[in-house]
Design a protein around this motif. Structure first.
Motif, PDB file in Angstrom:
ATOM      1  N   GLU A   1       0.777  -1.063  -0.008  1.00  0.00           N
ATOM      2  CA  GLU A   1      -0.155  -0.056  -0.090  1.00  0.00           C
ATOM      3  C   GLU A   1       1.061   1.314  -0.172  1.00  0.00           C
ATOM      4  OE1 GLU A   1      -3.770   1.586   2.592  1.00  0.00           O
ATOM      5  OE2 GLU A   1      -2.022   1.094   3.596  1.00  0.00           O
ATOM      6  N   ILE A   2       1.913   1.126   0.718  1.00  0.00           N
ATOM      7  CA  ILE A   2       2.853   2.350   0.822  1.00  0.00           C
ATOM      8  C   ILE A   2       4.249   1.895   0.377  1.00  0.00           C
ATOM      9  CG2 ILE A   2       3.979   3.928   2.396  1.00  0.00           C
ATOM     10  CD1 ILE A   2       1.663   3.327   4.383  1.00  0.00           C
ATOM     11  N   ASP A   3       4.861   2.433  -0.474  1.00  0.00           N
ATOM     12  CA  ASP A   3       6.161   2.429  -1.061  1.00  0.00           C
ATOM     13  C   ASP A   3       7.060   3.711  -1.108  1.00  0.00           C
ATOM     14  OD1 ASP A   3       8.302   1.221  -2.017  1.00  0.00           O
ATOM     15  OD2 ASP A   3       7.637   0.052  -3.821  1.00  0.00           O
ATOM     16  N   LEU A   4       7.833   3.953  -0.390  1.00  0.00           N
ATOM     17  CA  LEU A   4       8.623   5.054  -0.089  1.00  0.00           C
ATOM     18  C   LEU A   4       9.773   4.711  -1.368  1.00  0.00           C
ATOM     19  CD1 LEU A   4       9.211   5.324   3.734  1.00  0.00           C
ATOM     20  CD2 LEU A   4       7.350   6.052   2.464  1.00  0.00           C
ATOM     21  N   LEU A   5       9.532   5.535  -2.300  1.00  0.00           N
ATOM     22  CA  LEU A   5      10.325   5.185  -3.509  1.00  0.00           C
ATOM     23  C   LEU A   5      11.778   6.065  -3.598  1.00  0.00           C
ATOM     24  CD1 LEU A   5       7.445   5.552  -6.231  1.00  0.00           C
ATOM     25  CD2 LEU A   5       8.649   3.443  -5.250  1.00  0.00           C
ATOM     26  N   ILE A   6      11.667   7.207  -3.359  1.00  0.00           N
ATOM     27  CA  ILE A   6      12.630   8.368  -3.142  1.00  0.00           C
ATOM     28  C   ILE A   6      12.418   8.960  -1.761  1.00  0.00           C
ATOM     29  CG2 ILE A   6      14.321   9.908  -4.109  1.00  0.00           C
ATOM     30  CD1 ILE A   6      13.478   9.208  -6.983  1.00  0.00           C
ATOM     31  N   PRO A   7      12.443   8.514  -0.674  1.00  0.00           N
ATOM     32  CA  PRO A   7      11.928   9.174   0.603  1.00  0.00           C
ATOM     33  C   PRO A   7      12.783  10.335   1.266  1.00  0.00           C
ATOM     34  CG  PRO A   7      13.249   6.880   0.926  1.00  0.00           C
ATOM     35  CD  PRO A   7      13.285   7.203  -0.518  1.00  0.00           C
ATOM     36  N   THR A   8      14.118  10.525   0.445  1.00  0.00           N
ATOM     37  CA  THR A   8      14.892  11.444   1.290  1.00  0.00           C
ATOM     38  C   THR A   8      15.741  12.109   0.171  1.00  0.00           C
ATOM     39  OG1 THR A   8      16.272  11.879   3.224  1.00  0.00           O
ATOM     40  CG2 THR A   8      16.601   9.901   2.063  1.00  0.00           C
ATOM     41  N   TYR A   9      16.651  12.920   0.520  1.00  0.00           N
ATOM     42  CA  TYR A   9      17.515  13.728  -0.298  1.00  0.00           C
ATOM     43  C   TYR A   9      18.555  12.559  -0.773  1.00  0.00           C
ATOM     44  CZ  TYR A   9      21.396  16.835  -1.760  1.00  0.00           C
ATOM     45  OH  TYR A   9      22.199  17.515  -2.676  1.00  0.00           O
ATOM     46  N   LEU A  10      18.812  12.469  -2.301  1.00  0.00           N
ATOM     47  CA  LEU A  10      19.820  11.759  -2.561  1.00  0.00           C
ATOM     48  C   LEU A  10      19.277   9.944  -2.300  1.00  0.00           C
ATOM     49  CD1 LEU A  10      23.275  13.591  -2.027  1.00  0.00           C
ATOM     50  CD2 LEU A  10      21.606  13.648  -4.079  1.00  0.00           C
ATOM     51  N   GLY A  11      17.991  10.132  -2.050  1.00  0.00           N
ATOM     52  CA  GLY A  11      17.323   8.654  -2.223  1.00  0.00           C
ATOM     53  C   GLY A  11      17.522   7.596  -1.045  1.00  0.00           C
ATOM     54  N   ASN A  12      18.457   7.536  -0.423  1.00  0.00           N
ATOM     55  CA  ASN A  12      18.608   6.417   0.703  1.00  0.00           C
ATOM     56  C   ASN A  12      19.692   6.991   1.551  1.00  0.00           C
ATOM     57  OD1 ASN A  12      21.369   6.024  -0.405  1.00  0.00           O
ATOM     58  ND2 ASN A  12      20.621   4.054  -1.578  1.00  0.00           N
TER      59      ASN A  12
ATOM     60  N   THR B   1       6.700   9.042  -3.452  1.00  0.00           N
ATOM     61  CA  THR B   1       5.968   8.080  -2.597  1.00  0.00           C
ATOM     62  C   THR B   1       4.593   7.469  -3.261  1.00  0.00           C
ATOM     63  OG1 THR B   1       6.759   9.330  -0.472  1.00  0.00           O
ATOM     64  CG2 THR B   1       5.160   7.618  -0.309  1.00  0.00           C
ATOM     65  N   LYS B   2       4.635   6.303  -2.912  1.00  0.00           N
ATOM     66  CA  LYS B   2       3.411   5.392  -3.494  1.00  0.00           C
ATOM     67  C   LYS B   2       2.601   5.153  -2.259  1.00  0.00           C
ATOM     68  CE  LYS B   2       1.828   1.428  -5.894  1.00  0.00           C
ATOM     69  NZ  LYS B   2       2.193   0.094  -6.397  1.00  0.00           N
ATOM     70  N   ASP B   3       1.405   5.576  -2.406  1.00  0.00           N
ATOM     71  CA  ASP B   3       0.193   5.527  -1.475  1.00  0.00           C
ATOM     72  C   ASP B   3      -0.793   5.178  -2.169  1.00  0.00           C
ATOM     73  OD1 ASP B   3      -0.701   5.232   1.021  1.00  0.00           O
ATOM     74  OD2 ASP B   3      -1.241   7.273   0.952  1.00  0.00           O
ATOM     75  N   ARG B   4      -1.622   3.957  -1.758  1.00  0.00           N
ATOM     76  CA  ARG B   4      -2.937   3.576  -2.234  1.00  0.00           C
ATOM     77  C   ARG B   4      -3.197   3.563  -3.574  1.00  0.00           C
ATOM     78  NH1 ARG B   4      -5.781   6.859   2.824  1.00  0.00           N
ATOM     79  NH2 ARG B   4      -5.437   5.159   4.452  1.00  0.00           N
ATOM     80  N   GLY B   5      -2.079   3.176  -4.287  1.00  0.00           N
ATOM     81  CA  GLY B   5      -2.072   2.930  -5.787  1.00  0.00           C
ATOM     82  C   GLY B   5      -1.792   4.223  -6.500  1.00  0.00           C
ATOM     83  N   LYS B   6      -1.271   5.283  -5.842  1.00  0.00           N
ATOM     84  CA  LYS B   6      -1.011   6.575  -6.874  1.00  0.00           C
ATOM     85  C   LYS B   6       0.500   6.903  -6.359  1.00  0.00           C
ATOM     86  CE  LYS B   6      -5.422   8.620  -7.698  1.00  0.00           C
ATOM     87  NZ  LYS B   6      -6.203   9.884  -7.794  1.00  0.00           N
ATOM     88  N   THR B   7       1.063   7.485  -7.169  1.00  0.00           N
ATOM     89  CA  THR B   7       2.479   7.909  -6.627  1.00  0.00           C
ATOM     90  C   THR B   7       2.481   9.553  -6.699  1.00  0.00           C
ATOM     91  OG1 THR B   7       3.490   6.147  -8.203  1.00  0.00           O
ATOM     92  CG2 THR B   7       4.786   7.979  -7.678  1.00  0.00           C
ATOM     93  N   TYR B   8       3.248  10.001  -5.772  1.00  0.00           N
ATOM     94  CA  TYR B   8       3.165  11.480  -5.494  1.00  0.00           C
ATOM     95  C   TYR B   8       4.510  11.958  -5.249  1.00  0.00           C
ATOM     96  CZ  TYR B   8      -1.780  10.326  -4.285  1.00  0.00           C
ATOM     97  OH  TYR B   8      -3.089   9.917  -4.195  1.00  0.00           O
TER      98      TYR B   8
END
Length: 505
Positions: free
Chosen positions: A34-45, A93-100
């Motif tokens: 349901e939740i996928d933190l794709l690029i969750p912070t500066y420079l990614g990880n 961030t992906k949440d509930r089927g959408k990417t934001y």
């Protein structure tokens, strides 16, 4: 008939239907969370070396999103800034089927944007312009409304009753404020917050304020309490990111602007006091210190081999700024593996060196198929691409001119104009970079080579390659860029100083 009894019969599983149904739900949630933190912070990880996914096949403006303009004060000087600048990198961030996307701008506004159509979902207003990038994390202890949390800093604004709440937690789903942290007054002249914090285990967050204090904070939003008339997070421990002699030498300019990076049980942070600190997570104390003497703005990038790549500005030092590669298992000068000096040139308020960070191709180089590269932009106007490991055999003076170091093999150097942005590597062996003269995309083409040929690099298997760099596209449009780009689904996104968030593809 549901899927659980069918699977139970087919696989001959001796499980109750309810238990198997729960297991099936867990399995499909793992495949499509349901939740996928794709690029969750500066420079990614945590190692600050991930910049997104997808190969940019084209380089045309697909869309623009208006970020607006704001007024801020640098000292007593009134400034009007538009768009977003350093570091200004969106999170994904992906949440509930959408990417934001989440991005803060110079108009004081933090926005959540639907990546599919570039439409704003909500906005939250800070007290001053937003420079840094957000960090997004999941609070497993929170209710559904506040389960995804955005941490975002801003400039200070005009503190009320001595309170400077320039670091805040915002609900990703609703855009409502959760808490504010007062960046208290210290010997640093700034109470801003440009850093993008790290989420650690055991409900810990580490954030660096521009007041030169490192904060260990409880990540559970339920632990926030009223303090100094505002709801503030639980601060578990603080670390002073300077020594008194730094403040005497540099005055109030001991500002910590970079973001922390993590290697094992240590956090590494480049502090404005001139130190690159290693902080033990368990003891919450500084256990490693490399002193450069210069102001440090760039974030430490950590390679898969466990080495630190650190950008150094030309300030307070007799020598050049540039990039230093450090082995954190060694101390003092023994930790230096090489130093790349960049040119001294006065541009804006800078005298040279590097303001952005160093990019590494580790996340885009599966199994070490190709040689390990670094890339960086400098105030001297050049994009540098070099070997992470190979040196030239020549010696160069370090930033303090007290020691001589090896220097890395540079395989590509091109004038792109002064830049404080950080370049990014992408899938498909490409590199995107930006600066005051526009945005560029380069193809990184590898050719097999012989070991005795010039300017060749080995990969992890000992095969040798030559890098051929081809400019694949350029966007100027009289727009300057200070922010760092991302790429997602092959679309490049970067904020300009003209007031717009650009999408290229």
């Amino acid at each position: 008939m549901g899927i659980a009894p069918i699977l139970s019969k087919y696989l001959n599983l001796n499980l109750s239907e309810n238990l198997l149904e729960n297991k099936v739900k867990e399995f499909f949630a793992y495949l499509d969370p349901e939740i996928d933190l794709l690029i969750p912070t500066y420079l990614g990880n945590d190692q600050r070396r991930f910049y997104g996914r997808g190969t940019p096949d084209n380089f045309q403006v697909l869309d623009k999103f208006k970020l607006g303009t704001g007024i801020t004060y640098v000292g007593k000087t009134r400034k009007v800034w538009s768009g977003a600048g350093w570091t200004g990198q969106p999170t994904v961030t992906k949440d509930r089927g959408k990417t934001y996307l989440v991005i803060g701008g110079y108009d004081y506004i933090l926005r959540k944007i639907d990546a599919a159509n570039n439409q704003e979902v909500w906005q939250y207003k800070f007290d001053d312009v937003i420079k840094g990038s957000s960090t997004v994390y999941i609070d497993e202890t929170a209710n559904e409304e506040n389960r995804i949390v955005i941490l975002q800093g801003s400039r200070t604004g005009r503190p009320k009753k001595g309170i400077a709440p320039s670091f805040r937690a915002i609900s990703f789903r609703t855009g409502k404020e959760i808490w504010q942290l007062d960046i208290r007054k210290t010997r640093s002249y700034s109470r801003d917050n440009d850093s993008s914090p790290l989420l650690l285990e055991n409900n810990l967050i580490f954030n660096a304020g521009e007041n030169a204090i490192g904060y260990f904070i409880n990540s559970s939003v339920s632990k926030a309490k009223i303090k100094s008339s505002i709801l503030q997070p639980e601060v578990l421990s603080e670390i002073k990111l300077y020594v008194d002699s730094d403040a005497k030498r540099q005055g109030g300019n001991i500002v910590s602007e970079s973001s922390p990076a993590r290697l094992g049980n240590r956090i590494f942070l480049a502090a404005g006091s001139g130190h690159i600190y290693g902080i033990d997570i368990e003891s919450k104390k500084i256990v490693w210190d490399f002193y450069t003497g210069s102001d440090l703005d760039g974030t430490v990038a950590i390679s898969k081999s466990g080495k630190l790549f650190c950008a150094i500005e030309k300030q307070f030092i007799p020598g050049n700024g540039g990039v230093v590669k450090l082995n954190p298992n060694q101390k003092n000068q023994e930790s230096v593996e090489w130093f790349l000096p960049t040119g001294n040139i006065k541009f804006n308020t800078w005298l040279g060196g590097i303001i952005g960070s160093v990019a590494l191709n580790d996340e885009y180089n599966n199994y070490g198929e190709f040689p390990a590269l670094f890339a960086t932009n400098a105030i001297d106007g050049y994009l540098y691409i070099g070997s992470q490991d190979l040196t030239t055999g020549n010696k160069v003076k370090g930033p303090l001119k007290k020691f001589s170091y090896d220097t890395p093999l540079i395989v590509f150097k091109q004038k792109i104009g002064p830049s404080i942005s950080t370049p990014i590597f992408t899938d498909g062996n490409k590199l995107v970079t930006a600066g005051y003269n526009g945005v560029y995309i380069f193809n990184l083409n590898w050719e097999f080579a012989k070991p005795d040929e010039g300017n060749v690099l080995p990969n992890a298997q000992g095969e040798f390659f030559r890098l051929i760099v081809e400019e694949a596209g350029k966007f100027t449009g009289k727009v300057s860029f200070e922010s760092t780009p991302i790429v997602w689904d092959g679309i490049i996104r970067i904020c300009g100083r003209d007031g717009w968030l650009y999408s290229f593809g």
